[in-house]
Write a protein that holds these residues in place. Structure first.
Motif, mmCIF file in Angstrom:
data_model
loop_
_atom_site.group_PDB
_atom_site.id
_atom_site.type_symbol
_atom_site.label_atom_id
_atom_site.label_comp_id
_atom_site.label_asym_id
_atom_site.label_seq_id
_atom_site.Cartn_x
_atom_site.Cartn_y
_atom_site.Cartn_z
ATOM 1 N N ASP A 1 -18.353 43.069 -3.536
ATOM 2 C CA ASP A 1 -18.584 41.714 -4.018
ATOM 3 C C ASP A 1 -18.944 40.794 -2.856
ATOM 4 N N PRO A 2 -19.496 39.633 -3.148
ATOM 5 C CA PRO A 2 -19.917 38.714 -2.087
ATOM 6 C C PRO A 2 -18.774 38.290 -1.165
ATOM 7 N N GLN A 3 -17.560 38.144 -1.687
ATOM 8 C CA GLN A 3 -16.440 37.739 -0.836
ATOM 9 C C GLN A 3 -16.224 38.745 0.279
ATOM 10 N N TRP A 4 -16.273 40.041 -0.049
ATOM 11 C CA TRP A 4 -16.067 41.055 0.971
ATOM 12 C C TRP A 4 -17.186 41.014 2.008
ATOM 13 N N ILE A 5 -18.425 40.790 1.561
ATOM 14 C CA ILE A 5 -19.548 40.719 2.490
ATOM 15 C C ILE A 5 -19.362 39.555 3.454
ATOM 16 N N ILE A 6 -18.924 38.415 2.942
ATOM 17 C CA ILE A 6 -18.681 37.254 3.800
ATOM 18 C C ILE A 6 -17.542 37.538 4.777
ATOM 19 N N GLU A 7 -16.467 38.171 4.315
ATOM 20 C CA GLU A 7 -15.353 38.520 5.197
ATOM 21 C C GLU A 7 -15.827 39.459 6.306
ATOM 22 N N LEU A 8 -16.672 40.430 5.963
ATOM 23 C CA LEU A 8 -17.213 41.345 6.959
ATOM 24 C C LEU A 8 -18.057 40.582 7.969
ATOM 25 N N TRP A 9 -18.919 39.702 7.485
ATOM 26 C CA TRP A 9 -19.763 38.895 8.372
ATOM 27 C C TRP A 9 -18.891 38.112 9.362
ATOM 28 N N LEU A 10 -17.849 37.461 8.860
ATOM 29 C CA LEU A 10 -16.987 36.673 9.737
ATOM 30 C C LEU A 10 -16.241 37.558 10.727
ATOM 31 N N ALA A 11 -15.841 38.764 10.304
ATOM 32 C CA ALA A 11 -15.156 39.685 11.211
ATOM 33 C C ALA A 11 -16.092 40.119 12.338
ATOM 34 N N ILE A 12 -17.370 40.286 12.030
ATOM 35 C CA ILE A 12 -18.333 40.725 13.043
ATOM 36 C C ILE A 12 -18.792 39.566 13.914
ATOM 37 N N HIS A 13 -19.161 38.454 13.289
ATOM 38 C CA HIS A 13 -19.810 37.359 14.001
ATOM 39 C C HIS A 13 -18.891 36.191 14.326
ATOM 40 N N GLY A 14 -17.726 36.144 13.741
ATOM 41 C CA GLY A 14 -16.835 35.021 13.978
ATOM 42 C C GLY A 14 -17.199 33.847 13.092
ATOM 43 N N GLY A 15 -16.472 32.765 13.235
ATOM 44 C CA GLY A 15 -16.654 31.619 12.361
ATOM 45 C C GLY A 15 -17.435 30.485 12.973
ATOM 46 N N ASP A 16 -18.185 30.745 14.057
ATOM 47 C CA ASP A 16 -18.945 29.685 14.696
ATOM 48 C C ASP A 16 -19.982 29.118 13.734
ATOM 49 N N PRO A 17 -20.153 27.809 13.742
ATOM 50 C CA PRO A 17 -21.149 27.222 12.856
ATOM 51 C C PRO A 17 -22.564 27.628 13.269
ATOM 52 N N VAL B 1 -30.163 30.054 2.471
ATOM 53 C CA VAL B 1 -30.275 31.516 2.491
ATOM 54 C C VAL B 1 -29.074 32.144 1.802
ATOM 55 N N SER B 2 -27.882 31.615 2.060
ATOM 56 C CA SER B 2 -26.675 32.139 1.417
ATOM 57 C C SER B 2 -26.763 32.003 -0.099
ATOM 58 N N ALA B 3 -27.202 30.843 -0.570
ATOM 59 C CA ALA B 3 -27.338 30.633 -2.016
ATOM 60 C C ALA B 3 -28.374 31.585 -2.608
ATOM 61 N N ASP B 4 -29.468 31.796 -1.887
ATOM 62 C CA ASP B 4 -30.499 32.730 -2.367
ATOM 63 C C ASP B 4 -29.957 34.152 -2.461
ATOM 64 N N ILE B 5 -29.169 34.557 -1.475
ATOM 65 C CA ILE B 5 -28.582 35.904 -1.488
ATOM 66 C C ILE B 5 -27.604 36.039 -2.649
#
Length: 67
Positions: free
Chosen positions: A15-31, A41-45
């Protein structure tokens, strides 16, 4: 300063929540440099992924995105 390893669970939900959690784990929470472009782009995805939901949930996702 050494980075502390973070625990990442190998099992996940598709689900999208897991994808976002993975993204944050890899890239961090920097704006992002351009938050508006990232938001679009996020809304389009999310909209594209919602096509795999049943029609009622897909309609709810599209309505929540305001499109």
């Amino acid at each position: 300063m050494a980075l502390q390893p973070r625990q990442i669970t190998a099992t996940h939900r598709n689900d999208p929540q897991w994808i976002i959690e993975l993204w944050l784990a890899i890239h961090g929470g920097d704006p992002a440099p351009d938050a508006r472009a990232v938001a679009k782009v996020s809304a389009d995805i999310i909209k594209a992924v919602s096509k795999h939901l049943d029609p009622a949930h897909q309609k709810a996702v599209v309505a929540a995105l305001g499109h």
